[in-house]
Write an enzyme that holds these catalytic residues in place. Sequence first.
Site, mmCIF file in Angstrom:
data_model
loop_
_atom_site.group_PDB
_atom_site.id
_atom_site.type_symbol
_atom_site.label_atom_id
_atom_site.label_comp_id
_atom_site.label_asym_id
_atom_site.label_seq_id
_atom_site.Cartn_x
_atom_site.Cartn_y
_atom_site.Cartn_z
ATOM 1 N N ARG A 84 49.688 -53.557 -78.029
ATOM 2 C CA ARG A 84 51.050 -53.772 -78.549
ATOM 3 C C ARG A 84 51.034 -53.826 -80.074
ATOM 4 N NH1 ARG A 84 53.064 -51.466 -75.112
ATOM 5 N NH2 ARG A 84 50.891 -51.068 -74.568
ATOM 6 N N ASP A 94 58.892 -41.994 -65.141
ATOM 7 C CA ASP A 94 58.259 -42.749 -66.217
ATOM 8 C C ASP A 94 57.459 -43.897 -65.606
ATOM 9 O OD1 ASP A 94 57.655 -43.646 -68.766
ATOM 10 O OD2 ASP A 94 59.500 -44.807 -68.951
ATOM 11 N N GLU A 95 56.349 -44.279 -66.248
ATOM 12 C CA GLU A 95 55.534 -45.429 -65.814
ATOM 13 C C GLU A 95 55.141 -45.303 -64.345
ATOM 14 O OE1 GLU A 95 54.522 -47.203 -68.106
ATOM 15 O OE2 GLU A 95 56.032 -47.830 -69.540
ATOM 16 N N GLN A 152 47.393 -49.242 -67.698
ATOM 17 C CA GLN A 152 48.492 -50.179 -67.936
ATOM 18 C C GLN A 152 49.191 -50.574 -66.634
ATOM 19 O OE1 GLN A 152 50.818 -49.658 -71.728
ATOM 20 N NE2 GLN A 152 49.904 -47.622 -71.697
ATOM 21 N N LYS A 194 54.796 -41.053 -74.711
ATOM 22 C CA LYS A 194 55.211 -40.655 -73.370
ATOM 23 C C LYS A 194 56.726 -40.453 -73.280
ATOM 24 C CE LYS A 194 55.642 -45.295 -71.406
ATOM 25 N NZ LYS A 194 57.108 -45.229 -71.316
ATOM 26 N N THR A 195 57.495 -41.320 -73.958
ATOM 27 C CA THR A 195 58.952 -41.171 -73.914
ATOM 28 C C THR A 195 59.372 -39.874 -74.586
ATOM 29 O OG1 THR A 195 59.191 -43.580 -73.976
ATOM 30 C CG2 THR A 195 61.144 -42.277 -74.478
#
Length: 765
Positions: A598, A219-220, A250, A32-33
């Site tokens: 993670r 973002d997020e 998430q 995503k980044t």
Amino acid sequence: MDLLERLNPQQREAVEHGKGPALVLAGAGSGKTRVITYRIAYLIRNNAMRPENILAVTFTNKAAKEMRDRVQTLLDANRNSEPLISTFHSFCVRLLRREIQGLGFKKDFSIYDADDQKRLMKRILQESGKNETDLSPREILSRISFAKNLNISPEAYPHRFPSEDAEDIQNWYSRYNDRLRQANALDFDDLLLKAVVVMRKLPGVRDYYGDWYRYILVDEYQDTNRPQYELLRLLASKHDNVFAVGDEDQSIYKFRGADIQNILRFEKDFPGTKIIKLEQNYRSTQNILRVASAVVENNKERKGKILWTNNGEGETAICRRAGSPQKEALWIAGQIQDILENKPEDHIAVLYRANFLSRNFEGVLTERGIPYAVVGSVAFFGRMEVKDMLAYLRLVFNPEDDIALLRIINTPPRGIGTAAIDLLTQAALEKGIPLLQAMRELTKDPQTLGRPSRALVKFQDMMDKWSSQRDDLSAGELLEVILKETDYKGMLSRQESAEEAENRMENIQELIRAAEESEGRGETIFEFLDRASLSSELDHLDPNAKVALMTLHSAKGLEFDVVFLAGLEEGLFPHSLSQNSKEDLEEERRLCYVGITRARHKLFLTWTPFRRNFGSNAAAPSQPSRFLGEMPVELVQGLEASYGGDFETDRYYVEENDEDDSEEDDGEFCVKPSPRKYDQTAAMPKSMAELRSYIQKTQDAGKAASSQTGTKPKAKPGVRVRHPMFGDGIVLNREKVGNDIKLVVSFSRVGRKTLMEKFAKLEIL
């Protein structure tokens, strides 16, 4: 370099998106980044937009810095302007430093962090004679924060949240806001709320920023709360060029006000939205992804994605049932030792649902000489000596900051005692003026304060001197002057051990270096102070630490070669307060999904049938987490076997036993043959089928109990209840008061409340 060559087809589709709203559903580890940073670079390099007209917002300083660094790498160095890549709070500070005068504040306002807020609330409680209230300052502030995030004023609070202490909360809430305004200060919630108010109240400001930021990237997005959502709507009201990247699976910050509905209803809020799914995972092995997907697919509130990877099948996860929390920690430490001996370059995380679980891990890792870092410990800018120095700076640049003054008025000790401070406070309250101004008025007559008057005059003189130097000295130079003229180093040497004093001085020198670096980047003193206020412990996590201990909430956004997910027991994870709320239980499941994803290469899952209850010396039998029951047996080694064995609760019990040196004693608990019989319904499941059956029976029994008629069950301590307004909670205390019953209930959404049973309308769950 062709920017698009390094992107997969879905990432490329997102980066090349034209105008109008877009929602990129980015699964864990799907890049995503990369999508956000490449889109920024694409817009600039293809002349779609000038850099300064692009705004990208995220949630942490760490994420913002990473995005800025990546964009700089992708673009040519010789540019006259830069896109604004910022956290939500930093963007709001930037806006308010320019526009807040329209709301009656001054531009040099202070930002109160959690510690400042707590100090202020303590003062308010002292002044109102409510020192002995059942509610702690932290609980009161939590309720105020909850109300602020719902845009509920102090006046409306008792009507929205009726309870025995609602009027007290209203009073404290109102006084808290008044004191913030008097100190020309804002708390973290205010940064968002005031920015929204400015945009709504001042059309010219809204039009200016709406015209300036033509492309907005978020973002997020699943973590946005109501004020953040409203701010984005206002910024995009002219063009709708909102590019939101997020993952509903998430969304784990409901307790901070995050609203999952923001991402679920994005298409309704922004008609014509283009939806793009990123499903290729670049982090984990396929087996880890299958375990995570098997858990989260049990949720209903999701848009749905199917994660896959080219990283190979990978190893199966490992599940371990330990005889006690101490044995759990010992086993995990042993595994960590083995891993680091074979692959010293690996980075490892031990994740848990609640902070108190870290104690056992810290002790065992220390004994074995395994270096580790604890996320959640005091951050750099939260250390005593750093906060003292920053308080001096804040007062120099904002003389109305009462909390900064109270922190350092007698630090180092200069003969200004509690009596003098109380006199100052009383005078300031009576006249409605800042403490520093009250000090000036009182010291005009030395007889008023007696002996402390001379010390106060000296303190004023120091502040006046530093204030006259603030425009001529850099922040670093001013800190050096303050450090020397207050003899802060001498105080440390008198009050601390030589080693501790040296460590604290090193932190102060690091602060001075940080101030100098800030000036070297062209930042103002206010930008430096703002960054210090908005810092978090995650910003200072050592990337070279081989072992990190942290809660699951802190782990979001991070990745590790190996992950240990500890404490997978019913009542702990999922948490007991979530088990009768569909929404809360789904969030707990998303939290489990975050923890699993993670891991890059290895995943370990642990639990124990006997966990000491929080606040108790007893160890009660516990069931394995239902999340374990949702995982495929063939993908988790030892999962099915971990339910059998010697620890059936109708045959054994656990008690404290420090004297028993038998093999069964693990140093904390001793497992012994039980002299009593437990109810067979509490026996440990011996297979996955039994576990799933147990979960279903428990849920069915709860539903049946709720539908029964007859004598109404009592709301005793430990009983889970539901309130028509406050939601689900658990009874902490039951006390007879006259002819009534007073209940203390901890609600998962609004914290602790005191209610009279006959008026509470509680449903027993």
